[in-house]
Design an enzyme around this catalytic site. Structure first.
Site, PDB file in Angstrom:
ATOM      1  N   HIS A  23       0.849  -1.198   0.000  1.00  0.00           N
ATOM      2  CA  HIS A  23       0.000   0.000   0.000  1.00  0.00           C
ATOM      3  C   HIS A  23       0.882   1.244   0.000  1.00  0.00           C
ATOM      4  O   HIS A  23       1.277   1.753   1.045  1.00  0.00           O
ATOM      5  CB  HIS A  23      -0.936   0.005   1.216  1.00  0.00           C
ATOM      6  CG  HIS A  23      -2.054   0.996   1.095  1.00  0.00           C
ATOM      7  ND1 HIS A  23      -3.374   0.627   1.059  1.00  0.00           N
ATOM      8  CD2 HIS A  23      -2.046   2.348   0.984  1.00  0.00           C
ATOM      9  CE1 HIS A  23      -4.139   1.710   0.941  1.00  0.00           C
ATOM     10  NE2 HIS A  23      -3.337   2.763   0.895  1.00  0.00           N
ATOM     11  N   HIS A  25       1.259   4.895  -2.494  1.00  0.00           N
ATOM     12  CA  HIS A  25       0.744   5.680  -3.609  1.00  0.00           C
ATOM     13  C   HIS A  25       1.888   6.342  -4.365  1.00  0.00           C
ATOM     14  O   HIS A  25       2.722   7.016  -3.762  1.00  0.00           O
ATOM     15  CB  HIS A  25      -0.224   6.749  -3.105  1.00  0.00           C
ATOM     16  CG  HIS A  25      -1.495   6.197  -2.536  1.00  0.00           C
ATOM     17  ND1 HIS A  25      -2.670   6.122  -3.261  1.00  0.00           N
ATOM     18  CD2 HIS A  25      -1.789   5.685  -1.314  1.00  0.00           C
ATOM     19  CE1 HIS A  25      -3.628   5.596  -2.520  1.00  0.00           C
ATOM     20  NE2 HIS A  25      -3.112   5.317  -1.317  1.00  0.00           N
ATOM     21  N   ASP A  27       1.856   8.941  -6.343  1.00  0.00           N
ATOM     22  CA  ASP A  27       1.858  10.404  -6.277  1.00  0.00           C
ATOM     23  C   ASP A  27       2.140  10.931  -4.877  1.00  0.00           C
ATOM     24  O   ASP A  27       2.245  12.146  -4.688  1.00  0.00           O
ATOM     25  CB  ASP A  27       0.545  10.982  -6.812  1.00  0.00           C
ATOM     26  CG  ASP A  27      -0.674  10.462  -6.085  1.00  0.00           C
ATOM     27  OD1 ASP A  27      -0.581   9.423  -5.413  1.00  0.00           O
ATOM     28  OD2 ASP A  27      -1.742  11.093  -6.186  1.00  0.00           O
ATOM     29  N   GLY A 184      -9.961   7.665  -2.694  1.00  0.00           N
ATOM     30  CA  GLY A 184     -10.755   8.874  -2.551  1.00  0.00           C
ATOM     31  C   GLY A 184     -11.672   8.791  -1.345  1.00  0.00           C
ATOM     32  O   GLY A 184     -11.574   7.867  -0.536  1.00  0.00           O
ATOM     33  N   GLU A 214     -10.786   3.520   6.854  1.00  0.00           N
ATOM     34  CA  GLU A 214      -9.822   4.578   7.132  1.00  0.00           C
ATOM     35  C   GLU A 214     -10.582   5.874   7.376  1.00  0.00           C
ATOM     36  O   GLU A 214     -10.632   6.384   8.488  1.00  0.00           O
ATOM     37  CB  GLU A 214      -8.852   4.766   5.962  1.00  0.00           C
ATOM     38  CG  GLU A 214      -7.832   5.872   6.205  1.00  0.00           C
ATOM     39  CD  GLU A 214      -7.085   6.291   4.943  1.00  0.00           C
ATOM     40  OE1 GLU A 214      -5.973   6.833   5.087  1.00  0.00           O
ATOM     41  OE2 GLU A 214      -7.607   6.102   3.836  1.00  0.00           O
ATOM     42  N   ASP A 326       1.969   4.082   2.823  1.00  0.00           N
ATOM     43  CA  ASP A 326       0.887   4.882   2.259  1.00  0.00           C
ATOM     44  C   ASP A 326       1.431   5.952   1.329  1.00  0.00           C
ATOM     45  O   ASP A 326       1.202   5.907   0.125  1.00  0.00           O
ATOM     46  CB  ASP A 326       0.011   5.491   3.359  1.00  0.00           C
ATOM     47  CG  ASP A 326      -1.363   5.926   2.854  1.00  0.00           C
ATOM     48  OD1 ASP A 326      -1.762   5.484   1.761  1.00  0.00           O
ATOM     49  OD2 ASP A 326      -2.034   6.683   3.560  1.00  0.00           O
TER      50      ASP A 326
END
Length: 384
Positions: A23, A25, A27, A184, A214, A326
């Site tokens: 997990h 990201h 970006d 999102g 979350e 994350d």
């Protein structure tokens, strides 16, 4: 197995050991220096232009307790990830940075729909990222390292393009894409809204992980399992809201020793389902503190801290937990650092930290043969 004494020694020891990241990201994990360079190139204004100061600003915003400040960084990172050239570079450096931290298997998630502002098609964006991932893996191999990275294609819940993004993932499933995700805002955008997309994935047998538990509570987890058919839960920490713990003399059993306090644990139906079926929880400890995901587990009126995280309770109760970052840039973390923090907070030794790698690898979307090959590498190193 034992750990070295001292925080720095522990981190050095852990950095050298092979690890698994599920997990993370894309970006949220750029190099600060690259962000500064690319922002100047495309004419995007950053709050500061010194890479070290920029990283410190993002980390301070993440730790501020404000989700708005936490998310500020993504407006800057996505702004410089709108061309094939820049996506390719970011992906290549992403792999190199993971390898430097000892990661040998990773699944990188990102939302191609957020990278079309300068005319890239969805397919061109995915191809650019894959080219960068391949270049990074080749560079690591040339330096006698090992790393395997697969793409997780994310659909943004609020943009209502899930059906389209599912088809994108399916087109690239044999070209580096290993699974699907939705990201999102959880509240107001449940997986049930995208039930047809998840059915399509199931029919084509492409696995899915779902952000749940979350930003929203237990119903988010339930719907991820039912409507999203999730094989894994992105974070999933609020499943702990379905666990009731009682202590004290009122709950003492006849078999308890005198003076020994009995702890009784009762799992609700969602928690029991997740635990009994070993649905993997992609936990990101520092991020969960920063975004308020564990706020409900802190004492009333107190700011949540890592010690309040239900991670250890979940692990002790037999839940299938893994450790993740994350967003490495935004949160100012590494996988090595997250493992060391857990060890320092909950008293884990290498045996427990090795469990988290085994859990993650087994829950990965790799094929059986590939998992077995990497498992041998991980077990040999952690048992050495």
């Amino acid at each position: 197995m034992t750990t070295s004494t001292g925080s720095a020694d522990l981190r050095d020891q852990l950095r050298a050991l092979p690890k698994v990241s599920l997990h993370d990201h894309l970006d949220g994990s750029l190099r600060p220096s690259t962000l500064v360079e690319l922002a100047a190139k495309v004419g995007h204004e950053l709050p500061v232009t010194d890479p070290e100061e920029l990283a410190q600003r993002f980390a301070a915003n993440a730790a501020s307790g404000s989700l708005e400040k936490y998310l500020e960084a993504f407006a800057h990172t996505t702004a410089v990830m709108q061309t094939a050239e820049n996506l390719r570079r970011v992906a290549r450096e992403y792999v190199e940075d993971l390898a430097a931290d000892g990661v040998i298997y990773a699944e990188v998630r990102w939302a191609p729909e957020q990278h079309q502002e300068q005319g890239l098609s969805l397919d061109e964006a995915v191809e650019a990222v894959q080219a960068g991932l391949n270049e990074g893996a080749e560079a690591v191999a040339a330096a006698d390292g090992i790393i395997v990275v697969g793409q997780l294609i994310s659909a943004m819940r609020q943009s209502d393009r899930a059906d389209e993004i599912v088809e994108l993932a399916l087109r690239h499933r044999d070209k580096g894409v290993v699974g699907f995700d939705i990201a999102g805002p959880e509240a107001g955008f449940p997986p049930s809204k995208f039930a047809a997309a998840f059915t399509r994935l199931a029919e084509q047998m492409l696995p899915a992980t779902v952000h749940a538990g979350e930003g929203d509570g237990l119903e988010s987890v339930r719907d991820a399992l039912v409507s999203g058919r999730a094989q894994r839960l992105g974070h999933g920490v609020r499943v702990a809201e379905d666990i009731r713990i009682t202590t004290g003399e009122d709950s003492r059993s006849k078999t308890a020793d005198e003076g020994e306090e009995l702890i009784e644990v009762e799992l609700g139906p969602v928690a029991r389902w997740v635990r009994d079926r070993q649905i993997h929880l992609e936990v990101s400890p520092t991020s969960n503190v920063q975004t308020g995901a564990i706020a409900g587990f802190a004492a009333e009126g107190e700011e949540p801290a890592l010690a309040d995280h239900p991670f250890d309770m979940l692990y002790q109760l037999g839940f299938n937990v893994g450790v993740n970052t994350d967003n490495r840039l935004v949160s100012g973390v590494t996988l090595t650092g997250e493992l060391a923090l857990l060890a320092e907070t909950f008293g884990y030794g290498l045996a427990e930290l090795a469990d988290f790698q085994a859990n993650a690898l087994e829950a990965s979307f790799l094929g059986y043969e590939e998992r077995e090959a990497l498992a041998g590498v991980i077990l040999e190193a952690w048992n050495a």
